[in-house]
Scaffold this active site. Sequence first.
Site, PDB file in Angstrom:
ATOM      1  N   ASP A 207       0.841  -1.206   0.000  1.00 41.48           N
ATOM      2  CA  ASP A 207       0.000   0.000   0.000  1.00 41.48           C
ATOM      3  C   ASP A 207       0.871   1.250   0.000  1.00 41.48           C
ATOM      4  O   ASP A 207       2.039   1.194   0.410  1.00 41.48           O
ATOM      5  CB  ASP A 207      -0.890   0.021   1.250  1.00 41.48           C
ATOM      6  CG  ASP A 207      -1.853  -1.148   1.267  1.00 41.48           C
ATOM      7  OD1 ASP A 207      -2.149  -1.692   0.195  1.00 41.48           O
ATOM      8  OD2 ASP A 207      -2.293  -1.514   2.376  1.00 41.48           O
TER       9      ASP A 207
HETATM   10  N1  URA Z   1      -1.196  -5.931   3.915  1.00 45.19           N
HETATM   11  C1  URA Z   1      -1.711  -4.670   3.884  1.00 45.19           C
HETATM   12  O1  URA Z   1      -2.771  -4.413   4.437  1.00 45.19           O
HETATM   13  N2  URA Z   1      -1.010  -3.729   3.217  1.00 45.19           N
HETATM   14  C2  URA Z   1       0.171  -3.946   2.618  1.00 45.19           C
HETATM   15  O2  URA Z   1       0.763  -3.028   2.052  1.00 45.19           O
HETATM   16  C3  URA Z   1       0.703  -5.245   2.673  1.00 45.19           C
HETATM   17  C4  URA Z   1       0.000  -6.228   3.317  1.00 45.19           C
END
Ligand code: URA
Length: 248
Positions: free
Chosen positions: A116
């Site tokens: 993310d």
């Molecule tokens: N899980 C999440 O919620 N975000 C990420 O970036 C990676 C794994």
Amino acid sequence: MQLQDILYSQGFGTRRVCAGLIQQGFVEVKAGGEPAYHPLVDAAADVDEDGLHLRVQGTEWPYHDKAYVLLHKPAGTECSQKPSTYPSIYTLLPAPLRQRPTKSAVQGVQAVGRLDQDTTGLLLLSDDGQFIHRMSSPKKHVPKVYQVTTKHPVDAAQVSKLLAGVVLDDDPKPVRAADCVIIDTHRLDLTLTEGKYHQVKRMLAAVGNRVEGLHRSSIGAMTLPMDLAPGQWRWLGEEDLQLLTRAV
Ligand code: URA
């Protein structure tokens, strides 16, 4: 291989551009075992790729048949070639890594899975489709460790649920953490072997908590190097690749 083809394979532009760079004297080579660079202006010169180092317009570039790199992803970057809001992680890489010709429609190295925009940490990129598949397929069960900072205190009941499996809204099959270790009141290390969309955040929400900070510290046997600052990248060596692919 001809020098112009070597340059092209490394992402320095079209074959015509590469031939031009060579003919204009912008390319120096240092073959495996040679002590120093020397200019080569014959675009069709036959050059041995083994141990080859190039210097193109002053920038040193070790020859790699396939590119495998590791990036310390900083917060506020998107793992997309066409980001919607934040800068793309690809802008953190030098142009040749983004331009390497590949057989697929997309050029350059590709991220192995996505993080993310607000997640930091270890991200692998490559132009080797098989490697990307091996490292990201849920069937391969490559463990990935996430250091999670939570809004509310973490407790043993939450850990038990995360290990037993929680149901995420779009999928009736529960997802479980392969490991979950409480570090302190608001921090835990969560190990996952799959990578569903927002998985850590959704798993924590499913046990009544909330992710405030997320950092990926390792993939398989590879840990993010301490000396690699956010935004920095480096090549993976033969040993790194063996570590990563040993179990998959
Ligand atoms: N899980 C999440 O919620 N975000 C990420 O970036 C990676 C794994």
